[in-house]
Design an enzyme around this catalytic site. Sequence first.
Site, mmCIF file in Angstrom:
data_model
loop_
_atom_site.group_PDB
_atom_site.id
_atom_site.type_symbol
_atom_site.label_atom_id
_atom_site.label_comp_id
_atom_site.label_asym_id
_atom_site.label_seq_id
_atom_site.Cartn_x
_atom_site.Cartn_y
_atom_site.Cartn_z
ATOM 1 N N ASP A 246 0.663 -1.211 -0.123
ATOM 2 C CA ASP A 246 -0.074 0.033 -0.083
ATOM 3 C C ASP A 246 0.970 1.272 -0.090
ATOM 4 O O ASP A 246 1.931 1.253 0.537
ATOM 5 C CB ASP A 246 -0.764 -0.047 1.205
ATOM 6 N N ARG B 40 -12.217 1.887 8.145
ATOM 7 C CA ARG B 40 -10.651 2.164 7.863
ATOM 8 C C ARG B 40 -10.868 3.331 6.677
ATOM 9 O O ARG B 40 -10.125 3.443 5.620
ATOM 10 C CB ARG B 40 -9.944 1.147 7.124
ATOM 11 N N TRP C 94 -4.208 -8.597 -3.496
ATOM 12 C CA TRP C 94 -5.547 -8.008 -3.759
ATOM 13 C C TRP C 94 -6.145 -7.941 -2.218
ATOM 14 O O TRP C 94 -6.362 -8.753 -1.714
ATOM 15 C CB TRP C 94 -6.602 -9.018 -4.567
ATOM 16 N N ASP C 95 -6.308 -6.703 -1.855
ATOM 17 C CA ASP C 95 -6.754 -6.533 -0.482
ATOM 18 C C ASP C 95 -8.048 -6.173 -0.428
ATOM 19 O O ASP C 95 -8.624 -5.659 -1.459
ATOM 20 C CB ASP C 95 -5.659 -5.598 0.088
ATOM 21 N N CYS C 96 -8.655 -6.211 0.749
ATOM 22 C CA CYS C 96 -10.063 -5.832 1.107
ATOM 23 C C CYS C 96 -10.343 -5.532 2.371
ATOM 24 O O CYS C 96 -10.503 -6.351 3.340
ATOM 25 C CB CYS C 96 -10.923 -6.960 0.484
ATOM 26 N N ASP D 220 -3.222 -10.684 9.720
ATOM 27 C CA ASP D 220 -2.146 -9.716 9.943
ATOM 28 C C ASP D 220 -1.532 -9.649 11.288
ATOM 29 O O ASP D 220 -0.412 -9.225 11.545
ATOM 30 C CB ASP D 220 -3.043 -8.245 10.049
HETATM 31 C C1 DGJ Z 1 -3.928 -4.854 5.307
HETATM 32 C C2 DGJ Z 1 -3.330 -6.070 4.871
HETATM 33 O O1 DGJ Z 1 -3.769 -7.162 5.570
HETATM 34 C C3 DGJ Z 1 -1.850 -5.765 5.155
HETATM 35 O O2 DGJ Z 1 -0.911 -6.740 5.067
HETATM 36 C C4 DGJ Z 1 -1.409 -4.510 4.397
HETATM 37 O O3 DGJ Z 1 -1.405 -4.900 2.903
HETATM 38 C C5 DGJ Z 1 -2.349 -3.337 4.731
HETATM 39 N N1 DGJ Z 1 -3.687 -3.735 4.411
HETATM 40 C C6 DGJ Z 1 -1.975 -2.117 3.596
HETATM 41 O O4 DGJ Z 1 -3.175 -1.300 3.649
#
Ligand code: DGJ
Length: 717
Positions: A344, A423, A458-460, A528
């Site tokens: 990010d 967030r 690819w995050d969410c 995380d």
């Molecule tokens: C949440 C993810 O789980 C992290 O590993 C990281 O990519 C952050 N988002 C970045 O905003």
Amino acid sequence: MKNLLSLLLAGLVPLLLRAQTVGPITVETRNSVLQLTVSGNKRLLQSYLGTKLPATELAAMSGGREAYLTAGMENQFEPAIRMVHADGNPSLDLRYVSHKSSGAAGSQTTSILLRDPVYGTEVTLYYTAYENEDVIKAWTEIRNTEKKPVLLTQYASAQLHFNAGEYWLTQFHGDWAREVQLVEEKLTNGIKTLESKLGTRTNFYQTQTFIVSLNGPSTETSGELIAGSLAWTGNYQYTFEVDQREGLRVRSGINPFASEYHLQPNETFRTPDFIFTFSAQGKGQASRNLHRWARNYAVLDGNGSRYVLLNNWEATHTNFNEQRLVELFDEGRKIGADLFLLDDGWFGNKYPRNDDKAGLGDWQEDRSKLPSGIGYLVKEAKQKGIGFGIWLEPEMVNPKSELYEKHPDWILKLPNREENYGRNQLVLDLVNPAVQDFVFSVVDDLLTKHPDLAFIKWDCNRSMTNAYSPYLKEKQSHLYVDYTRSLYKIMQRIRARHPKVPIMLCAGGGGRTDYEALKYFTEFWPSDNTDGLERIFIQWGYSYFFPAITMSAHVTSMGKNQSLKFRTDVAMMGKLGYDIRVNSFTPEEVAFSREAVATYKRLSDVIWKGDLYRLVSPYDEPRAVLMYASEDKRHAVLYHYLTTPRRKDMFGRVKLQGLDPAARYRLREVNLIPGTRSTQPDNNKVFTGEHLMTIGLNLAPGRANPLTSNIYELVAE
Ligand code: DGJ
């Protein structure tokens, strides 16, 4: 005349009866069978589900419970389906019409057509049996044959029935940074529900996996059970209903919460797949069945290979520049990583992405941080001999973004209500085809413009709240279902153009882990929380359903009280990667990590494609022991983690599993800190498989120090 009629009838009746009798319908795998029969009044019954029986025994199994219960008529239990017809009639009467079977490599699909004799509604139940893996995939298609729309208010993928003395449910509940915590409890009379209403993700309370053990809790090696998982990246629901006669009905499907679905004339609603395995040898066998099935049939490139990557999130967060990134390529190279993953913070111009408050949605390089652009980084990485990957969160938008300014109607938000942020961001209205085109092109443009871009994360990072789609207008109750379907549509388009590029699925940790997503994503980010101790439990939980090749496990600086070796040993149980400042490593730590990566790569085939045996659970003892054994049983990797032992704790020998009793294996400790020697007295000795499996090994011969670990390799000579 009368005589002629009775003669005719006498001849016809047996004929008609014969035509009406339908033999049992069996869905069989190597060791299990699901048998369905058709009752005299053409109802479809589940007459057996369990260990494979000889044909004569199976033939004797008749009767049973209605396989796919409908609502509105005589059934009073949780229905698998509830429909309101165009004329307002809220009932469904499903009668058997026909069935057929077709084969594909390694699997056989049986479909059974049921029809409402009055309204014509067609419901087809599908069961694909994967012979060698002992896995069954079940789904349902519901077709509206009326001239006007009908309303579906319940539409399960499958319903299964059990008659046992007791039922024990294992669920995997969790939260952010505390995913898949295992709890096993006896089911009592009434209904227990496991579900998600989070829309974009599932991990608030549990992941969409469960185990039901029959006649008492199963162990790793004994007991009958089914392990099930819905392949759906959205709201799911399981109900476990124990009735007054101790019968259990398990219903699996999309969560019908706020999701009444209007089915147009001739439209077919296809439910997601419900994947399950029946094991008569405990949970370990169930996991191995699912892992094999996943690698062979479900996960994209499930039998392929994966990159060891270095991620910059923990090292820099959003605070980096071009030069720092190029330095990080060198740091990755130093430890032997295959790929550098830029996380990010690389995008946004008018609203730079310097924290999570702005920029999301504006997928152009932030020129103040990256003046030479992504192309330069991809090229530079290539020159340095490391792959380059990039982070995206394409389903989301910050209100502080150009995307939001330009397309305020592309966002899920309620009219007449304040926006609700998670967030600092909002969810895009993926149901809108224009939004789908946008999300597709974010990914497609990047991959087309930079053909050497080798990886995507690819995050969410938020769930849906105040869920309302401006696009859907009066059909708001389709949102949860159509959002997930739209995500799949986008992924199908991406995969049609970019079939190979590995993509990691992350949802603020492990918020999205399911087998439909894994058709498009090669791996997932389990949590995380990368503290080594916590990760033992989290990875242990996922291991019941997902093979190591899908489970990203990174060495980070979280859990600083733990040695680098311990954290590395824990990450080596899954798909090894790094998210750490390598430049803060001592030369010894660099040497250790480099060696660890090389060892991991050497053993990765066994770890990724071997059979998993969970030997000692961290829930039972202050340690965890597990092993992977190659299919030919010639090679195995054994992990021993001491979690929180007390000073004078004594540990018994651990009996290994999955080896060839007659083979002779050399035991060798690997992943030692350079310059140190194994303290295992049996190191480098040769044992028969028989010895290892019946006498076992003393894996904690010295003092049991908390947060220490060993990895051993076993090679048949
Ligand atoms: C949440 C993810 O789980 C992290 O590993 C990281 O990519 C952050 N988002 C970045 O905003």
